[in-house]
Design a protein around this motif. Sequence first.
Motif, mmCIF file in Angstrom:
data_model
loop_
_atom_site.group_PDB
_atom_site.id
_atom_site.type_symbol
_atom_site.label_atom_id
_atom_site.label_comp_id
_atom_site.label_asym_id
_atom_site.label_seq_id
_atom_site.Cartn_x
_atom_site.Cartn_y
_atom_site.Cartn_z
ATOM 1 N N UNK A 1 17.200 -7.221 13.681
ATOM 2 C CA UNK A 1 17.324 -8.159 12.745
ATOM 3 C C UNK A 1 16.002 -9.149 12.844
ATOM 4 N N UNK A 2 15.864 -9.459 14.195
ATOM 5 C CA UNK A 2 14.655 -10.266 14.483
ATOM 6 C C UNK A 2 13.503 -9.945 14.220
ATOM 7 N N UNK A 3 13.258 -8.349 14.266
ATOM 8 C CA UNK A 3 12.010 -7.937 13.931
ATOM 9 C C UNK A 3 11.854 -7.729 12.513
ATOM 10 N N UNK A 4 12.817 -7.708 11.776
ATOM 11 C CA UNK A 4 12.591 -7.698 10.247
ATOM 12 C C UNK A 4 12.297 -8.906 9.878
ATOM 13 N N UNK A 5 12.929 -10.084 10.612
ATOM 14 C CA UNK A 5 12.752 -11.572 10.191
ATOM 15 C C UNK A 5 11.077 -11.718 10.432
ATOM 16 N N UNK A 6 10.667 -11.117 11.662
ATOM 17 C CA UNK A 6 9.070 -11.524 11.945
ATOM 18 C C UNK A 6 8.198 -10.846 11.016
ATOM 19 N N UNK A 7 8.504 -9.470 10.551
ATOM 20 C CA UNK A 7 7.776 -8.990 9.618
ATOM 21 C C UNK A 7 7.886 -9.274 8.446
ATOM 22 N N UNK B 1 14.143 -1.666 6.311
ATOM 23 C CA UNK B 1 13.261 -1.886 7.531
ATOM 24 C C UNK B 1 14.372 -1.702 8.644
ATOM 25 N N UNK B 2 15.479 -2.371 8.495
ATOM 26 C CA UNK B 2 16.479 -2.380 9.480
ATOM 27 C C UNK B 2 17.219 -0.883 9.614
ATOM 28 N N UNK B 3 17.361 -0.167 8.664
ATOM 29 C CA UNK B 3 18.048 1.256 8.705
ATOM 30 C C UNK B 3 16.911 2.277 8.802
ATOM 31 N N UNK B 4 16.139 2.299 7.855
ATOM 32 C CA UNK B 4 15.137 3.435 7.851
ATOM 33 C C UNK B 4 14.082 3.655 9.020
ATOM 34 N N UNK B 5 13.940 2.050 9.541
ATOM 35 C CA UNK B 5 12.807 1.944 10.548
ATOM 36 C C UNK B 5 13.576 1.718 11.813
ATOM 37 N N UNK B 6 14.842 1.310 11.810
ATOM 38 C CA UNK B 6 15.549 1.090 13.143
ATOM 39 C C UNK B 6 14.942 -0.234 13.800
ATOM 40 N N UNK B 7 14.617 -1.330 12.887
ATOM 41 C CA UNK B 7 13.966 -2.478 13.481
ATOM 42 C C UNK B 7 15.280 -3.543 13.536
ATOM 43 N N UNK C 1 10.553 -14.611 7.689
ATOM 44 C CA UNK C 1 11.714 -15.127 7.211
ATOM 45 C C UNK C 1 12.422 -15.737 8.508
ATOM 46 N N UNK C 2 13.309 -16.643 8.231
ATOM 47 C CA UNK C 2 14.098 -17.097 9.212
ATOM 48 C C UNK C 2 15.329 -15.885 9.492
ATOM 49 N N UNK C 3 15.438 -15.747 10.719
ATOM 50 C CA UNK C 3 16.549 -14.788 11.057
ATOM 51 C C UNK C 3 17.893 -15.009 10.430
ATOM 52 N N UNK C 4 18.446 -16.098 10.155
ATOM 53 C CA UNK C 4 19.788 -16.215 9.708
ATOM 54 C C UNK C 4 19.669 -15.586 8.084
ATOM 55 N N UNK C 5 18.431 -15.738 7.404
ATOM 56 C CA UNK C 5 18.301 -15.286 6.022
ATOM 57 C C UNK C 5 18.278 -13.804 6.117
ATOM 58 N N UNK C 6 17.574 -13.277 6.982
ATOM 59 C CA UNK C 6 17.739 -11.911 7.160
ATOM 60 C C UNK C 6 18.756 -11.278 7.384
ATOM 61 N N UNK C 7 19.901 -11.916 8.379
ATOM 62 C CA UNK C 7 21.152 -11.101 8.682
ATOM 63 C C UNK C 7 22.063 -11.440 7.300
ATOM 64 N N UNK C 8 21.911 -12.484 6.664
ATOM 65 C CA UNK C 8 22.821 -12.741 5.482
ATOM 66 C C UNK C 8 22.251 -11.678 4.502
ATOM 67 N N UNK C 9 21.076 -11.365 4.211
ATOM 68 C CA UNK C 9 20.585 -10.626 3.337
ATOM 69 C C UNK C 9 21.009 -9.091 3.541
ATOM 70 N N UNK C 10 20.984 -8.657 4.964
ATOM 71 C CA UNK C 10 21.497 -7.388 5.173
ATOM 72 C C UNK C 10 22.930 -7.375 5.117
ATOM 73 N N UNK C 11 23.628 -8.249 5.443
ATOM 74 C CA UNK C 11 25.176 -8.289 5.529
ATOM 75 C C UNK C 11 25.311 -8.120 4.069
#
Length: 195
Positions: A160-166, A152-158, A169-179
């Motif tokens: 981190x907050x947009x990914x978390x919303x979709x 979602x972050x790289x193929x759809x250019x969303x 999930x909490x934004x911190x979780x999304x940032x950790x997962x992506x990192x």
Amino acid sequence: MSIESQSDPAQLGRWLQEAARRDAVAFRSLYIATSAKLFGYALRILHKRELAEEALQEGFVAIWHNAGGYNAQLSAPMTWMATIVRNKALDVLRRGDAALDGDAVPFDDDIMNALHDPKATPIESLQISGDAKALAYCMSLLEGRQRQAVGMAFFHDLSHSEVAQQLTLPIGTVKTWIRRSLEKLKTCLAQRERA
């Protein structure tokens, strides 16, 4: 509602305009008129009913959220919606969901063709093809939800907050997962390059 009005591009365009204003009744009419054809399109790409249903659902969520961006001068309503559903079906393949059953290939020739750059030289095409296969393999090693977040972050250019919303999930979780996923991808790609 007659069959002619269901397939009329002008009517589909009106329903899209009304859906952009969050008219749920118009959106339902749009869904009823187009879902069977769009499902068939997704099924031709994914070859599995449950995966095509997933792509169709994701496609209609995207249509609902992006109906305001539809431009009748650029494409017919059905073409615009089919492109969205096609992209969602390809996302399902990229995530590797199609490989979960064991008999579908998550990154097949259709995907490779979609990544093909018509302006690339033959050597550049080979490089793109090899890089795409390596990335697909490394992406398949990520856990499902993490792979989805990265996609979602790289193929759809969303963001981190947009990914978390979709993903709700909490934004911190999304940032950790992506990192962490990017670190795994970097390691995997480096290993494949050395091999």
